[in-house]
Design an enzyme around this catalytic site. Structure first.
Site: not given
Length: 614
Positions: A132-135
Site C-alpha cells: 500500500c502506497g499510503h502505508c
C-alpha cells in the site's frame, strides 16, 4: 528344460527391446497431448479473429467425450493465486524503499495482540499492507511519532493485515492504512487531523468508494503526519478533564466554546472524577470539565441543589442543553455525549461527514433540498428532529452544492430539485428508504417512526433496463437483476464495477475476451453491473471491481466470490470448476500461415534434413 529356459529368455529380451523401441513414441504422444491442452488454454489469451474462436459442442456430456474433463486445466497451478494477494511487484518496490528506523514501533500479530492491547492502557495500532502506497508514506511519520512518544504512557504498534487476516477481519479493516486507538482495550478509529476530513474507516464501504470518486480524493484514508499523531495522542493520554472553580472561568468556557460538558461532583478527585476523565478520552471534539462549585453549576443551567454527580452538555445551537440521566460510568457518559454532540440537524460537509458516520446512532434521516428551498423546509425538518433525539440523526444535504451536496445526492439516487427525504440505515447494511409524499412535519414524523421501527421497504437504485442486451457481456441493472442473474437455469458471472475505477478499466479487455470466447455456451452468462448507479440486496460489493459467481440451480445461496487471477485462462478454469451445468469448448481449428516464397525454397531445399529429424 534347457530349451524352455532359452525360449523364455529370448521372449523376455524381445519384449524389452520392443518396449524400449516404443517408449519414445509413447512419451512423445503423451507430451504432445499435454502440449495441445496447454496450447488450447493459451489460445484463450491470444488475439484471434472471430472465425478462429473455439465453439461449444451443444451435445457435449462428460459420458460422451473421450477426453478427461480435467485434461484442459492440468498444469495450470500458476493461475490459482487470487489477484488480491498478488502484489509481488509492489512488495519489491516496498523492499527497495529507504530503510526506516522502526525500533519503537511494536509488531503485533495473532499471538500477542490481545495480551498487548489489554496489558497497556493506551495503544495506537496501524493495520497496513506492505504493497500500500499510503502505508509506505505513513511508515516514517508513524515511526518518528513512536520515538517521540517513547517516554509517554502509550505504545504505537502495527499489524500486517495481509499476514494477520483474522485480526483484520475481526476489526473490520476495509482499507489501508486503518488506524485505531485503544483505551483500556476498547478501540475507536483515529479521528485526528488528516489531509482530507472524511475518515475512511468511519464510512460504509459502498459510500466510501463513491465519495472517493465523487469528491475526487485519491484516498479517503489519507496520510497522517508525525505532528498530528503526537498532538492527538497527547490529548488522549492527558488528564482529559479540566477543573472550573470560579464564575469567571465558567463564563470564559461558555463564551469561547461551541459545546462543552460539565460534571457537577462532590469532589474533584475520586471514582466519579475518574469515570468522567475516562469518558472524555473516548470522545473527540468536546472538552470535558468538572466542578464542585454551585455557582458554576448554575451558570451551566444546572440546579445547584441537584443530587451529585450530575452532568450537562451545553451547546450554542438551538437546542442549548442536554441533561444526563444515566448511570455515572464512562461508557454511559461517552454514549450520551456522542449522541448529543451533534445539533438537531447537521449540515453535511466534508468536515461533518466523519462525525455523522462515527456516531453510535447509525440510522439517519437525510433532507435533500436546494439552498433556495432550505429556508422553507429546514425549520420543519428541525422541528421533527426533536421527536427522535438520541434515536435518529437528522442531516441536511444542500443539493446545489456541487462540491459536496451533489455527489452525496448522486450516491443516494436523488434526482430533480424538489426537496426529498431519505432514510439511511447506516454502516451495517446501507439500506435506503424514501419518503413518498410532501415534506411536511406530520409526514416526516410518521416516516421517522416507521423507519426507526423497521417498518419500511428499502429502495434500490437502478439505471433504465437496456432496450437491447445482445452483447457478449450482458448489462445488468437493478431492475433486471432477478431476470438475468437469478435465472435458475443459468450459471452467471457478474462483475460489479465503477466507471471511474482504474482496476475495472484494466480488467475490461480481459473480461470482454472471456465473454467472446464463451458466448456460444447457452448455460453460461457473463455480465456486468455499474455498482455506483445500481443496487440489489444480492449484489454487495467489497470494492471495485467485485466479481461474483451465481451457480445455476442454487440462486438462494450466497454467490461465490471469484478468487481467480485476472486472466482469461484463470477465469475459464474457475468457471469450469464451479459451473453447475458442465460445458466445454472445442479446441480451435488452427489456420496454417501462408509461407513466403523464400521460406518455401528453404523448406524444399532442406526437406531431406527435416525427414532425417523425423
Amino acid at each position: 528344460m534347457t530349451s524352455r529356459l532359452i525360449l523364455a529368455l529370448a521372449l523376455s529380451i524381445s519384449a524389452l527391446f520392443l518396449f524400449t523401441t516404443l517408449s519414445p513414441c509413447l512419451s512423445k504422444h503423451t507430451t504432445s497431448a499435454a502440449a495441445d491442452d496447454d496450447e488450447f488454454l493459451a489460445f484463450l489469451e491470444s488475439d484471434q479473429d472471430d472465425a478462429a474462436l473455439p465453439h461449444s459442442d451443444p451435445q457435449f456430456s462428460d459420458e460422451e467425450n473421450d477426453v478427461d474433463d480435467d485434461d484442459d486445466i492440468e498444469n495450470y497451478d500458476d493461475f490459482e493465486v487470487p489477484s488480491g494477494l498478488d502484489h509481488d511487484h509492489d512488495e519489491e518496490e516496498y523492499s527497495r524503499s529507504p530503510e526506516i528506523d522502526e525500533k519503537d514501533v511494536v509488531v503485533l500479530g495473532g499471538r500477542n495482540f490481545s495480551e498487548f492491547v489489554e496489558g497497556n492502557r493506551f495503544v495506537m495500532v496501524e493495520f497496513y499492507a506492505p504493497w500500500c502506497g499510503h502505508c509506505q508514506a505513513l511508515a516514517p511519520e508513524y515511526a518518528a511519532a513512536a520515538t517521540e512518544l517513547k517516554g509517554e504512557a502509550v505504545a504505537l504498534a502495527k499489524v500486517d493485515a495481509t499476514e494477520e487476516s483474522e485480526l483484520a477481519e475481526e476489526y473490520e479493516v476495509q482499507g489501508f492504512p486503518t488506524v485505531y486507538f485503544f483505551v483500556d482495550g476498547e478501540h475507536k478509529p483515529y479521528t485526528g487531523q488528516r489531509t482530507k476530513s472524511v475518515a475512511a474507516s468511519s464510512l460504509s464501504l459502498s459510500l466510501q468508494l463513491n465519495l472517493l470518486a465523487l469528491f475526487e480524493t485519491d484516498n479517503l484514508s489519507t496520510s497522517l503526519c508525525r505532528e498530528a499523531i503526537v498532538t492527538w495522542i497527547k490529548k488522549k493520554i492527558g488528564p482529559g478533564v479540566s477543573n472550573i472553580t470560579t464564575a469567571d472561568e465558567a463564563v470564559h468556557v461558555l463564551t469561547s466554546e461551541n459545546k462543552a460538558v460539565l460534571g457537577f461532583l462532590e469532589s474533584l478527585v475520586g471514582p466519579e472524577s475518574e469515570e468522567l476523565a475516562a469518558a472524555s478520552k473516548l470522545e473527540d471534539g468536546v472538552n470535558f470539565y468538572q466542578t464542585t462549585t454551585p455557582e458554576v453549576a448554575k451558570l451551566f443551567h444546572m440546579d445547584p441543589d441537584a443530587k451529585r454527580p450530575s452532568l450537562v452538555m451545553v451547546k450554542r445551537e438551538d437546542e442549548k442543553l442536554s441533561h444526563f440521566d444515566g448511570q455515572f460510568v464512562k461508557s454511559a457518559i461517552a454514549e450520551f455525549v456522542s449522541s448529543n454532540k451533534l445539533p438537531l440537524v447537521t449540515t453535511f460537509t466534508r468536515e461533518s461527514a466523519s462525525v455523522i458516520f462515527e456516531s453510535p446512532i447509525k440510522k439517519q434521516i437525510l433532507l435533500f433540498a436546494t439552498s433556495n428551498d432550505s429556508e422553507k423546509v429546514v425549520p420543519t425538518f428541525q422541528e421533527a428532529a426533536k421527536n427522535f433525539k438520541g434515536k435518529l440523526i437528522f442531516v441536511y444535504v444542500e443539493m446545489d452544492n456541487e462540491d459536496v451536496g451533489r455527489p452525496v445526492a448522486d450516491y443516494f439516487g436523488v434526482t430533480g430539485d424538489s426537496p426529498q427525504i431519505i432514510g439511511y440505515s447506516g454502516n451495517d447494511d446501507s439500506k435506503k428508504y424514501i419518503l413518498d409524499g410532501e415534506v411536511t412535519l406530520d409526514n416526516i414524523k410518521a416516516f421517522g417512526q416507521d423507519f426507526f421501527q423497521d417498518k419500511l421497504k428499502p429502495f434500490y437504485k437502478s439505471d433504465p433496463v437496456p432496450e437491447t442486451n445482445d452483447g457478449d457481456v450482458k448489462i445488468v441493472v437493478g431492475n433486471n437483476f432477478d431476470e438475468i442473474v437469478l435465472d435458475e437455469s443459468k450459471d452467471v458471472l457478474l462483475e460489479i464495477y465503477a466507471p471511474w475505477c482504474g482496476h475495472c478499466q484494466a480488467l475490461e479487455p480481459t473480461y470482454n475476451k472471456l465473454a467472446k470466447h464463451l458466448r456460444s455456451i447457452e448455460s453460461l452468462i457473463i455480465a456486468k453491473m455499474d455498482g455506483t448507479t445500481n443496487e440489489h440486496p444480492r449484489a454487495k460489493a467489497d470494492g471495485f471491481p467485485t466479481l461474483l459467481f451465481f451457480p445455476a440451480g442454487n440462486k438462494s445461496s450466497d454467490p461465490i466470490t471469484v478468487d481467480a487471477d485476472r486472466t482469461v485462462v484463470a477465469f475459464y478454469i474457475f468457471l469450469k470448476k464451479h459451473a453447475s451445468v458442465p460445458f466445454k469448448l472445442e479446441k480451435p481449428v488452427s489456420t496454417p500461415k501462408p509461407e513466403s516464397s523464400d521460406a518455401k525454397e528453404s523448406s524444399e531445399g532442406g526437406a531431406n534434413d527435416v525427414k532425417d529429424e523425423l
